[in-house]
Design an enzyme around this catalytic site. Sequence first.
Site, PDB file in Angstrom:
ATOM      1  N   HIS A  43      -3.336  -3.177  -5.356  1.00  0.00           N
ATOM      2  CA  HIS A  43      -3.630  -2.619  -4.077  1.00  0.00           C
ATOM      3  C   HIS A  43      -4.465  -2.329  -3.759  1.00  0.00           C
ATOM      4  O   HIS A  43      -5.798  -2.238  -5.043  1.00  0.00           O
ATOM      5  CB  HIS A  43      -3.252  -1.306  -3.327  1.00  0.00           C
ATOM      6  CG  HIS A  43      -2.617  -0.608  -3.106  1.00  0.00           C
ATOM      7  ND1 HIS A  43      -3.723   0.727  -2.636  1.00  0.00           N
ATOM      8  CD2 HIS A  43      -3.384  -1.383  -1.730  1.00  0.00           C
ATOM      9  CE1 HIS A  43      -3.409   0.561  -1.269  1.00  0.00           C
ATOM     10  NE2 HIS A  43      -3.360  -0.332  -1.366  1.00  0.00           N
TER      11      HIS A  43
ATOM     12  N   ASN B   9      -4.653   5.851  -1.359  1.00  0.00           N
ATOM     13  CA  ASN B   9      -3.717   6.421  -0.099  1.00  0.00           C
ATOM     14  C   ASN B   9      -2.795   8.026  -0.265  1.00  0.00           C
ATOM     15  O   ASN B   9      -2.965   8.205   0.816  1.00  0.00           O
ATOM     16  CB  ASN B   9      -2.313   5.225   0.285  1.00  0.00           C
ATOM     17  CG  ASN B   9      -3.325   4.086   0.960  1.00  0.00           C
ATOM     18  OD1 ASN B   9      -4.287   4.608   1.147  1.00  0.00           O
ATOM     19  ND2 ASN B   9      -2.657   2.690   1.357  1.00  0.00           N
TER      20      ASN B   9
ATOM     21  N   SER C 251       0.817  -1.147  -0.034  1.00  0.00           N
ATOM     22  CA  SER C 251      -0.052   0.188   0.270  1.00  0.00           C
ATOM     23  C   SER C 251       0.741   1.565   0.161  1.00  0.00           C
ATOM     24  O   SER C 251       0.458   2.270  -0.153  1.00  0.00           O
ATOM     25  CB  SER C 251      -1.267   0.131   1.268  1.00  0.00           C
ATOM     26  OG  SER C 251      -0.746  -0.351   2.668  1.00  0.00           O
TER      27      SER C 251
ATOM     28  N   GLU D 281      -6.502  -0.966  -6.342  1.00  0.00           N
ATOM     29  CA  GLU D 281      -5.289   0.113  -8.175  1.00  0.00           C
ATOM     30  C   GLU D 281      -4.498  -0.922  -8.643  1.00  0.00           C
ATOM     31  O   GLU D 281      -3.722  -1.704  -8.147  1.00  0.00           O
ATOM     32  CB  GLU D 281      -5.074   0.952  -7.024  1.00  0.00           C
ATOM     33  CG  GLU D 281      -5.597   2.055  -6.193  1.00  0.00           C
ATOM     34  CD  GLU D 281      -5.207   2.816  -5.719  1.00  0.00           C
ATOM     35  OE1 GLU D 281      -5.009   3.966  -5.084  1.00  0.00           O
ATOM     36  OE2 GLU D 281      -4.360   2.144  -4.893  1.00  0.00           O
TER      37      GLU D 281
HETATM   38  N1  CAA Z   1     -14.094 -10.445   4.689  1.00  0.00           N
HETATM   39  C1  CAA Z   1     -15.362 -10.850   3.519  1.00  0.00           C
HETATM   40  N2  CAA Z   1     -16.977 -10.408   3.857  1.00  0.00           N
HETATM   41  C2  CAA Z   1     -16.690  -9.434   5.172  1.00  0.00           C
HETATM   42  C3  CAA Z   1     -16.013  -8.847   5.697  1.00  0.00           C
HETATM   43  C4  CAA Z   1     -13.976  -9.330   5.002  1.00  0.00           C
HETATM   44  N3  CAA Z   1     -13.192  -8.617   6.043  1.00  0.00           N
HETATM   45  N4  CAA Z   1     -16.490  -8.416   6.622  1.00  0.00           N
HETATM   46  C5  CAA Z   1     -17.621  -8.506   6.500  1.00  0.00           C
HETATM   47  N5  CAA Z   1     -17.770  -8.894   5.716  1.00  0.00           N
HETATM   48  C6  CAA Z   1     -19.120  -9.329   4.611  1.00  0.00           C
HETATM   49  C7  CAA Z   1     -20.079  -9.760   6.060  1.00  0.00           C
HETATM   50  O1  CAA Z   1     -20.245 -11.327   6.213  1.00  0.00           O
HETATM   51  C8  CAA Z   1     -20.831  -9.077   6.590  1.00  0.00           C
HETATM   52  O2  CAA Z   1     -22.637  -9.715   6.397  1.00  0.00           O
HETATM   53  P1  CAA Z   1     -22.539 -10.178   8.230  1.00  0.00           P
HETATM   54  O3  CAA Z   1     -22.610  -9.112   9.394  1.00  0.00           O
HETATM   55  O4  CAA Z   1     -24.123 -10.230   8.322  1.00  0.00           O
HETATM   56  O5  CAA Z   1     -22.052 -11.383   8.368  1.00  0.00           O
HETATM   57  C9  CAA Z   1     -21.135  -8.443   5.079  1.00  0.00           C
HETATM   58  O6  CAA Z   1     -19.247  -8.350   4.713  1.00  0.00           O
HETATM   59  C10 CAA Z   1     -21.054  -6.162   4.922  1.00  0.00           C
HETATM   60  O7  CAA Z   1     -20.595  -5.995   6.285  1.00  0.00           O
HETATM   61  P2  CAA Z   1     -20.985  -5.184   7.014  1.00  0.00           P
HETATM   62  O8  CAA Z   1     -23.022  -5.449   7.515  1.00  0.00           O
HETATM   63  O9  CAA Z   1     -20.210  -4.927   8.212  1.00  0.00           O
HETATM   64  O10 CAA Z   1     -20.772  -3.948   5.728  1.00  0.00           O
HETATM   65  P3  CAA Z   1     -21.663  -2.769   5.588  1.00  0.00           P
HETATM   66  O11 CAA Z   1     -22.402  -1.799   5.116  1.00  0.00           O
HETATM   67  O12 CAA Z   1     -21.688  -1.967   7.006  1.00  0.00           O
HETATM   68  O13 CAA Z   1     -20.090  -2.044   5.111  1.00  0.00           O
HETATM   69  C11 CAA Z   1     -17.632  -1.339   4.495  1.00  0.00           C
HETATM   70  C12 CAA Z   1     -18.909  -2.542   5.199  1.00  0.00           C
HETATM   71  C13 CAA Z   1     -17.875  -2.066   3.026  1.00  0.00           C
HETATM   72  C14 CAA Z   1     -16.358  -2.191   5.315  1.00  0.00           C
HETATM   73  C15 CAA Z   1     -18.192  -0.024   4.984  1.00  0.00           C
HETATM   74  O14 CAA Z   1     -18.261   0.392   6.062  1.00  0.00           O
HETATM   75  C16 CAA Z   1     -17.251   0.872   4.208  1.00  0.00           C
HETATM   76  O15 CAA Z   1     -16.994   0.997   3.010  1.00  0.00           O
HETATM   77  N6  CAA Z   1     -16.508   1.286   4.871  1.00  0.00           N
HETATM   78  C17 CAA Z   1     -15.244   1.871   4.695  1.00  0.00           C
HETATM   79  C18 CAA Z   1     -13.517   0.854   4.705  1.00  0.00           C
HETATM   80  C19 CAA Z   1     -12.635   1.744   3.358  1.00  0.00           C
HETATM   81  O16 CAA Z   1     -13.293   2.579   3.659  1.00  0.00           O
HETATM   82  N7  CAA Z   1     -11.610   1.256   3.890  1.00  0.00           N
HETATM   83  C20 CAA Z   1     -10.300   1.164   3.523  1.00  0.00           C
HETATM   84  C21 CAA Z   1      -9.696   1.250   4.147  1.00  0.00           C
HETATM   85  S1  CAA Z   1      -7.690   1.788   3.401  1.00  0.00           S
HETATM   86  C22 CAA Z   1      -7.271   1.133   2.793  1.00  0.00           C
HETATM   87  O17 CAA Z   1      -7.466  -0.244   2.941  1.00  0.00           O
HETATM   88  C23 CAA Z   1      -6.031   1.103   2.025  1.00  0.00           C
HETATM   89  C24 CAA Z   1      -4.699   0.836   2.926  1.00  0.00           C
HETATM   90  O18 CAA Z   1      -3.802   0.778   1.766  1.00  0.00           O
HETATM   91  C25 CAA Z   1      -4.661   0.485   3.935  1.00  0.00           C
END
Ligand code: CAA
Length: 284
Positions: free
Chosen positions: A141, A191, A120, A153
């Site tokens: 990514h 990022n 990342s 990405e």
């Molecule tokens: N893997 C696979 N499936 C998953 C999971 C995972 N890690 N986490 C959850 N799920 C599944 C689960 O089955 C869940 O359903 P249940 O709870 O019924 O079992 C389903 O996905 C939906 O989960 P949520 O109800 O928690 O979903 P939500 O509608 O609340 O959305 C989210 C969750 C998509 C994470 C949303 O909150 C979101 O978009 N958050 C922002 C995340 C973000 O910005 N990420 C980027 C981070 S930066 C990065 O990653 C860059 C880096 O290099 C560090």
Amino acid sequence: MGEVRTVGVVGLGAMGAGIAQLCVEAGVDTVGREVTADLGETARDRIGHFLTRKVEKGQLEQAARDEAVGRLTLTTELDAFADCDLVIEAIVEELGPKQELFAELDRICRPDAVLATNTSALSVTEIASATTRPERVVGMHFFNPAPLMPLVEIVRAELTADEPFETAFTFGGRIGKTPIRCHDTPGFVVNRVLIPLLNDCIRVLDESRVTPEDLDTGMKNGAGWPMGPCELIDLVGIDIHVHASEALYEALREPRMAAPPRLVRMAQAGLLGRKTKRGFYTYD
Ligand code: CAA
């Protein structure tokens, strides 16, 4: 190279397991490597758990779930990647171990295989320099959680050739992601924007003495974020975020990139977020 038939994923932590899940769900035979058999089984259980939830919610047939899990082969040996068309690395975010791994993959993998890193914040070009085929090394990514976040990405390093770059781009779409093309600049696209923004959020915590709960409520309800910044840093991992901040600061020397002291102290104390069950919040 024609269509990608077999993929290797190195490192089955949260990101690697998520990437492997996407591959098997898309019908691609996948070899997943962890350092111990137990860690591999933990990842398989994690993938199985999320696919079972999809069955329970009517999003996937039971038979399709079982077939998907059956497409994942676990290994502890890198030699198992000898026949893979594409290998995606998702190990620890440190240059030395990544370069060592890529040198090994270069020795083991077919000459026409594409080698991808999920880094990342490190330089894909520097990782590629450990191989004799930097033209076949790309960045792929993914975002956390990989199965849920649509973006990948596709990163072109200095020496990446067109064909492996487009192979990675096409593959990203095939496993259901929305790929974008970008170059190997610090933080790539998202990022580069998100890390300093999250660091600003944490500085605001100290400056304005708002609580983490209220800051999260503010950004969710006032800016439409799906998660608040403190929840998001807990999800990503405080150590991962600090590490990415340090890498960006090192490359760009902009004060906003530097990790806020509060996060550094949390990382030192082992408050890493969800994975240690304690960060800004506590988790069961
Ligand atoms: N893997 C696979 N499936 C998953 C999971 C995972 N890690 N986490 C959850 N799920 C599944 C689960 O089955 C869940 O359903 P249940 O709870 O019924 O079992 C389903 O996905 C939906 O989960 P949520 O109800 O928690 O979903 P939500 O509608 O609340 O959305 C989210 C969750 C998509 C994470 C949303 O909150 C979101 O978009 N958050 C922002 C995340 C973000 O910005 N990420 C980027 C981070 S930066 C990065 O990653 C860059 C880096 O290099 C560090």
